[in-house]
Design a protein around this motif. Structure first.
Motif, short mmCIF file in Angstrom:
data_model
loop_
_atom_site.label_atom_id
_atom_site.label_comp_id
_atom_site.label_asym_id
_atom_site.label_seq_id
_atom_site.Cartn_x
_atom_site.Cartn_y
_atom_site.Cartn_z
N MET A 1 0.83 -1.19 0.00
CA MET A 1 0.00 0.00 0.00
C MET A 1 0.86 1.23 0.00
SD MET A 1 -2.52 0.78 3.15
CE MET A 1 -3.04 2.44 3.33
N SER A 2 2.18 1.06 0.13
CA SER A 2 2.93 2.27 0.38
C SER A 2 4.18 2.38 -0.48
CB SER A 2 3.38 2.26 1.82
OG SER A 2 4.23 1.17 1.99
N PRO A 5 4.54 6.02 -2.81
CA PRO A 5 4.86 7.25 -2.09
C PRO A 5 5.97 7.05 -1.07
CG PRO A 5 2.52 6.71 -1.99
CD PRO A 5 3.22 5.53 -2.53
N VAL A 9 8.64 9.66 1.14
CA VAL A 9 8.65 9.82 2.59
C VAL A 9 10.02 9.50 3.16
CG1 VAL A 9 7.70 8.89 4.72
CG2 VAL A 9 6.20 9.33 2.79
N THR A 12 12.81 12.10 3.62
CA THR A 12 12.74 13.05 4.71
C THR A 12 12.98 12.35 6.04
OG1 THR A 12 10.38 12.70 4.91
CG2 THR A 12 11.09 14.52 3.52
N ARG A 14 14.93 10.50 9.42
CA ARG A 14 14.87 11.06 10.73
C ARG A 14 16.18 11.41 11.41
NH1 ARG A 14 14.58 8.81 16.02
NH2 ARG A 14 15.81 7.10 15.29
N ARG A 183 -2.48 13.83 26.49
CA ARG A 183 -2.64 13.18 25.19
C ARG A 183 -2.73 11.68 25.32
NH1 ARG A 183 1.28 15.96 20.95
NH2 ARG A 183 0.26 14.41 19.67
N ASP A 184 -3.33 11.06 24.29
CA ASP A 184 -3.69 9.65 24.39
C ASP A 184 -2.49 8.72 24.51
OD1 ASP A 184 -6.34 10.05 24.44
OD2 ASP A 184 -6.69 9.69 22.31
N PHE A 185 -1.32 9.12 23.95
CA PHE A 185 -0.23 8.16 24.02
C PHE A 185 0.30 7.99 25.44
CE2 PHE A 185 1.92 12.09 22.65
CZ PHE A 185 2.97 12.17 23.55
N ARG A 192 -1.16 0.47 29.75
CA ARG A 192 -0.31 -0.73 29.62
C ARG A 192 0.32 -1.09 30.95
NH1 ARG A 192 1.47 1.50 24.75
NH2 ARG A 192 3.29 2.39 25.77
N GLY B 275 -4.52 1.27 -1.08
CA GLY B 275 -3.66 2.32 -1.63
C GLY B 275 -4.09 3.70 -1.19
N ARG B 276 -3.34 4.70 -1.67
CA ARG B 276 -3.74 6.06 -1.35
C ARG B 276 -3.45 6.97 -2.54
NH1 ARG B 276 0.83 8.14 2.95
NH2 ARG B 276 2.31 6.49 2.57
N ASN B 446 -7.94 8.48 17.76
CA ASN B 446 -7.12 9.26 16.84
C ASN B 446 -5.65 8.85 16.97
OD1 ASN B 446 -5.82 11.14 15.31
ND2 ASN B 446 -6.84 12.90 16.23
N ASP B 448 -3.08 10.07 15.72
CA ASP B 448 -2.16 11.20 15.88
C ASP B 448 -1.92 11.50 17.35
OD1 ASP B 448 -1.71 11.78 13.21
OD2 ASP B 448 -3.65 12.79 13.07
N LEU B 451 -0.13 7.88 19.31
CA LEU B 451 1.25 7.47 19.05
C LEU B 451 2.17 8.63 19.40
CD1 LEU B 451 0.84 5.76 15.56
CD2 LEU B 451 0.73 4.70 17.80
N HIS B 492 10.19 -2.19 6.60
CA HIS B 492 10.83 -0.89 6.41
C HIS B 492 10.10 0.23 7.15
CE1 HIS B 492 7.83 -1.42 3.29
NE2 HIS B 492 7.73 -0.12 3.21
N TYR B 493 8.94 -0.07 7.73
CA TYR B 493 8.24 0.95 8.51
C TYR B 493 8.88 1.15 9.87
CZ TYR B 493 4.35 1.50 5.31
OH TYR B 493 3.59 1.81 4.24
N ARG B 496 10.48 4.50 10.73
CA ARG B 496 9.76 5.75 10.44
C ARG B 496 9.15 6.34 11.70
NH1 ARG B 496 6.80 4.65 5.08
NH2 ARG B 496 8.51 3.80 3.84
N GLN B 500 5.37 10.37 9.33
CA GLN B 500 5.69 9.97 7.96
C GLN B 500 4.72 8.92 7.43
OE1 GLN B 500 9.66 8.82 8.81
NE2 GLN B 500 10.51 10.83 8.39
N SER B 502 0.56 7.60 6.70
CA SER B 502 -0.79 8.11 6.45
C SER B 502 -1.68 7.75 7.64
CB SER B 502 -1.35 7.49 5.18
OG SER B 502 -1.64 6.13 5.41
N GLU B 505 -2.31 4.04 8.02
CA GLU B 505 -1.11 3.31 8.46
C GLU B 505 -0.86 3.54 9.95
OE1 GLU B 505 1.51 3.34 4.33
OE2 GLU B 505 1.58 5.04 5.67
N ARG B 508 -3.08 1.42 11.91
CA ARG B 508 -2.60 0.04 11.88
C ARG B 508 -1.50 -0.17 12.91
NH1 ARG B 508 -3.04 -2.54 6.28
NH2 ARG B 508 -4.81 -1.40 5.47
N ARG B 513 0.27 -2.33 18.04
CA ARG B 513 0.79 -2.18 19.40
C ARG B 513 -0.12 -2.87 20.41
NH1 ARG B 513 1.38 3.78 21.75
NH2 ARG B 513 -0.88 3.70 21.49
#
Lengths: 297, 673
Positions: A1-2, A5, A9, A12, A14, A183-185, A192, B275-276, B446, B448, B451, B492-493, B496, B500, B502, B505, B508, B513
């Motif tokens: 799926m990735s 693009p 990504v 850029t 880290r 925040r949620d994290f 946990r 896909g996206r 959410n 965002d 994580l 490979h994720y 990241r 970085q 979507s 993702e 997921r 986790r």
């Protein structure tokens, strides 16, 4: 799926965060000028004994309060000592003491602030009132009290400065932490079953670090001012060691007839503090922190 | 009834300069004319350029954007080149914008009437003496009850739905010819949303306004619009009347979008659209949808298709529109994993009550008990091994609170949570055993937020693996990769950062986790509501696979109102034949992406701040109230069949026979157990 693009990504990526932040700082005029001033001052402080034109103690009875000329570029003081030499060496003590005390202040203030922001509750309530009380006192009063009790000297000044300048850091670190704890994290980490220490270390520290770095730069400039003020009052560096604060204090009696001995240390001190402030500003912008929210003490 | 063209966008391309210095287009060759009397819906996923297009229609470009080519005409004049003083007169006066969350854009320190008066004075079309009457008229037009009372209120004294109505009244103040609506109901509750949409479609007809309605939600578009434009990667890919676009669209993307929407009337899982879309500037020389298209051929990659007219009317940007019809739009999707027999009870919530009321310091010293009605009360739910139970309700119904109580993040004020036959579960995380912590995992709404932005995916996955299994080094990395593969992400994720990835993702990773802990009980808090439609389907599909594992996925559903249970029963029974009045209202308001679908509006769209102290929680909004008994006595439990319990004073015979509700849509997002 990735896979398509993904290449975009990945470029850029880290490890360059620190590098990219420094580049970002340098790309702003304020960051470039600020960092240049700070680095120039630090280099001067480190290497000035090597290339100082005169001995900082050497007196010259024939050239007392002489104006700038070809021999003494910035003139001489009331004892005939070379002002250029004394100015480029005069920041050594101030920069050394504050460069050690600043990280100490940020470390203890930051850790306590993060802990209080996470733990909350009664301990937080009580300690923050104590912090408020401390901040309500004028700094010079607190500093003089310590010096009167424990005497002067680097071994007293470093912990004293680190202690008092860590207190406002508690506030900043606590406020930054409270934003993140909501925040949620962090909630996820609590759910946990991570311990508080582990949450501080893994979830909070990295996110509060930005604010602490900017705060540290600010504390550094305030601390320099405080150190120089103490020297000016006669509680910091003792003569004949050259020091900006001391130089300003010595020369003020002759301001009317010979203003140049005061100019050089004033310009040196201001340029360093302006440099630190410009760097802190650019750093805050590069990190996306709103300096307007930072407390001023 | 359609007249001459009012808004005419011609070959418009808008872009921004990227970091590399290249000009990256956000909109590409948009041609769109809107005639008087039309209501046009613009639909697309986030990043498709739909909002940019809507703003360009009123001559506005967001910071950093500039016109590459084309014009945006309003009544024959190009707004993009018009001097700003003239633009000011057109904006608000001829064409008005209702943005997302516009209810919150009201000034908090001015009364509603004063704000409307201000808007009227700005447009200067009326004499000063006519203002008060016009304010009342505007508030009536947006169907607010007691307009005089509302005009004297401050915005914070109104509910979210009422605020949105006032914002619409503000937009109507200049008596514009056209209204632009940018996701006007996103963020509102299902029932409120249904009421607002009904109002908007009514305004379009009654006041004869041209409307351009921008939304990601096909269900909302279906209720308001007569014509639908589908956008993808900055292009118009399909343009046609609502019926054809919503039932038998001629573009593969639109068909995929329709198929990915979960529907209450259909028990199968929605089909994921993998896909996206390509990021701005990254679309190749061919069709922008080619990478995700099921019927793509080699020429699709090399030549960009034009926007060609369809024989049945409308336009499509596809080389093979006649073959697109072969792509299913509804649920050829696979059925969700079967329910049926489940194991032993795993968790039992008995008489659970949760209160957020805090004791103040003074109360602590005086030994007073916290005051107030608990947020959640009298909740009894049993969850068995392998079962999925959905909690359904509007915001404020206590869904998240209950999940947090089970996760040990909020202590119950009363009642207990029994777990796995080991008796009561300790109230808070700190008191629980490591084993219990591992077995109960929570996934948040959410990603965002859930994580840590500073952690790599590897660090994120390492948290549970180190904590619960003490893994490190190679073993840790191997396990992380295995888990990532289970959620269909590659190794490979690992390096990241969340930023970085979507949205889909990221979610997921959040799911990975939670599953890394090998939980027995998974608590999912609206895990798809922050995601784009086509991604939601993929996430639900993933959860279903992983559980062997809401109506997209639920076996049983519990309907909550104000933290009290209204109805609990098998998903099929609750969704097909809702019995409790609140369930009826909730499901009736759900948006179905069917042309001509009309909501069944039953309950008032008021928002209650706190539950009533006594009686039935739904008493203030109920349309089938029996009498004073509803206000004084807690409703009895009535049994409506196997495991189907309803809390209501109405006798069971009447409850089950009274209403039949037609097919139901997608907007109630059930929670998974």
């Amino acid at each position: 799926m990735s896979d398509g693009p993904a290449t975009l990504v990945a470029t850029t990526a880290r490890p360059s965060r620190i590098v990219s932040v420094i580049c970002e700082v340098l790309s702003r005029p304020s960051g470039f000028i600020g960092l240049f001033l700070v680095i120039a001052h630090v280099l001067l402080a480190l290497f000035s004994p090597i290339f100082a034109p005169f001995d900082f103690k050497a007196m010259n009875a024939n050239a007392i309060l002489s104006p700038p000329d070809a021999t003494h570029w910035l003139g001489t003081d009331q004892l005939g000592r070379d002002i250029l030499t004394r100015t480029i060496m005069g920041g050594r003590q101030a920069i050394l003491v504050t460069a050690i005390a600043t990280p100490l202040a940020v470390a203890w203030g930051g850790l306590l602030g993060i802990y209080l922001g996470l733990a909350g509750g009664r301990l937080d309530d009580i300690l923050m009132r104590v912090v408020d009380a401390f901040l309500a006192l004028p700094w010079i009063l607190k500093m003089l009290l310590m010096i009167v009790t424990f005497g002067t000297g680097v071994s007293v000044l470093i912990p004293t400065l680190a202690f008092f300048y860590g207190i406002p850091v508690i506030r900043i670190a606590r406020a930054a932490t409270q934003n993140i704890v909501a925040r949620d994290f962090v909630l996820a980490a609590r759910a946990r079953g991570h311990s508080r220490v582990s949450i501080m270390r893994k979830e909070l520290f990295g996110n509060v670090l930005d604010a602490l770095m900017v705060e540290g730069a600010m504390r550094w400039s305030w601390m320099l001012l405080a150190f120089t003020s103490l020297s000016f009052l006669g509680f910091g560096v003792s003569p004949p060691t050259p020091d900006w604060g001391l130089m300003i204090a010595d020369s003020r009696n002759f301001m009317a007839i010979a203003p140049w001995p005061a100019f050089a240390p004033v310009i040196a001190l201001s340029s360093l503090i302006i440099g630190i402030n410009l760097t802190a500003d650019a750093l805050a912008k590069a990190l996306g922190i709103d300096r307007a929210q930072a407390a001023v003490h | 009834m359609t007249g001459d063209v009012l808004i005419d966008v011609q070959n418009l391309s808008i872009g921004f300069t990227g970091r590399s210095g290249k000009l990256l287009p956000v909109l590409r060759n948009i041609d769109l004319g809107v005639r008087r009397g039309e209501t046009v819906g613009i639909v697309g996923e986030s990043g498709s350029g739909k909002s940019t297009l809507a703003l360009a229609m009123m001559g506005y470009l967001k910071h950093g954007l500039r016109v590459i080519s084309g014009r945006s005409l309003f009544d024959g004049r190009d707004l993009l080149t018009m001097p700003s003083c003239e633009l000011q007169r057109i904006r608000g006066g001829k064409i008005a914008l209702i943005p997302q969350n516009s209810g919150q854009s009201l000034s908090p320190n001015l009364r509603v009437g004063a704000q409307l008066t201000e808007a009227l004075a700005l447009h200067g079309k009326l004499a000063l003496s006519a203002f008060p009457a016009r304010v009342i008229q505007l508030l009536q037009q947006v169907r607010l009850p007691d307009p005089e009372v509302i005009a004297s209120r401050y915005p914070h004294e109104l509910s979210g739905g009422q605020q949105q109505r006032v914002a619409i009244a503000m937009a109507l103040a200049g008596d514009p010819e056209a209204l632009l609506l940018d996701e006007p109901t996103t963020g509102l509750d299902v029932t409120t949303q249904a009421h607002i949409l009904a109002l908007l479609s009514d305004i379009a007809v009654r006041l004869d306004k041209v409307m351009v309605y921008v939304s990601h939600d096909l269900g909302a578009i279906a209720r308001v619009c007569s014509r639908v434009v589908v956008m993808y990667a900055g292009e118009i890919v399909l343009d046609g009347d609502a019926t054809s676009v919503l039932t038998n669209p001629g573009h593969p993307y639109a068909r995929g979008l329709l198929a990915s929407i979960p529907r209450l009337g259909n028990p199968n899982l929605p089909m994921a659209l993998e896909g996206r879309p390509p990021p701005p500037g990254d679309a190749g020389p061919g069709c922008s949808f080619v990478d995700r298209c099921a019927i793509a051929e080699a020429p699709c990659r090399s030549e960009r298709p034009g926007l060609q007219p369809l024989p049945a009317g409308g336009r499509v940007r596809c080389r093979l529109p006649e073959r697109a019809g072969s792509i299913p739009t509804k649920r050829a999707g696979k059925p969700a994993s079967a329910g049926g027999s489940f194991g032993e009870p795993l968790v039992r919530l008995s008489n659970l009550a949760i209160s957020y009321a805090r004791q103040s310091l003074v109360d602590q010293l005086l030994g007073r008990k916290p005051q107030g009605v608990p947020t959640v009360d009298r909740v009894n739910i049993e969850i068995r091994q392998g079962e999925v139970i959905g909690l359904v309700g509007e915001s404020g119904s206590g869904k998240s609170t209950i999940l947090k109580a089970v996760a040990g993040l909020v202590g119950p004020a009363n009642g207990e949570i029994a777990y796995d036959r080991s008796g009561a579960l300790p109230a808070t995380v700190e008191q629980r055993r490591p084993e219990q912590l591992r077995e109960i995992q929570l996934i948040f709404q959410n990603p965002d937020e859930s994580l840590n932005p500073r952690h790599t995916i590897e660090q994120i996955l390492a948290q549970p693996l180190q904590l619960y299994f003490g893994l490190s080094g190679d073993a840790l990395r191997k396990r992380s990769i295995a888990i990532l593969e289970r959620v269909r992400l590659g190794a490979h994720y690992l390096d990241r950062l969340p930023s970085q990835l979507s949205g889909g993702e990221k979610q997921r990773v959040a799911i990975a986790r939670a599953f890394a802990a090998e939980p027995k009980l998974l608590l999912c808090d609206e895990v798809t509501s922050a995601l784009d439609v086509s991604v939601q389907a993929a996430v639900l599909d993933l959860l279903d696979q992983l559980r062997r594992d809401v109506r997209a996925l639920s076996d049983r559903v519990a309907v909550l109102y104000q933290g009290r249970l209204c109805e609990i029963g098998p998903a099929a029974a609750v969704y097909s034949r809702p019995c409790h009045p609140y369930t009826e209202a909730l499901l009736g308001a759900v948006l179905e992406p069917e042309p001509g679908a009309r909501p069944i509006l039953m309950a008032e769209d008021i928002v209650e701040l706190s539950p009533p102290a006594k009686g039935c929680p739904f008493q203030r909004r109920c349309h089938r109230k029996v009498g004073s008994i509803c206000e004084s006595t807690t409703p009895p439990q009535r049994n409506a069949g196997a495991e189907h319990v309803i809390h209501c004073h109405i006798p069971i015979g009447e409850l089950t026979s009274a209403q039949t509700v037609s097919t139901l849509g997608n907007a109630v997002r059930p929670h998974v157990q």
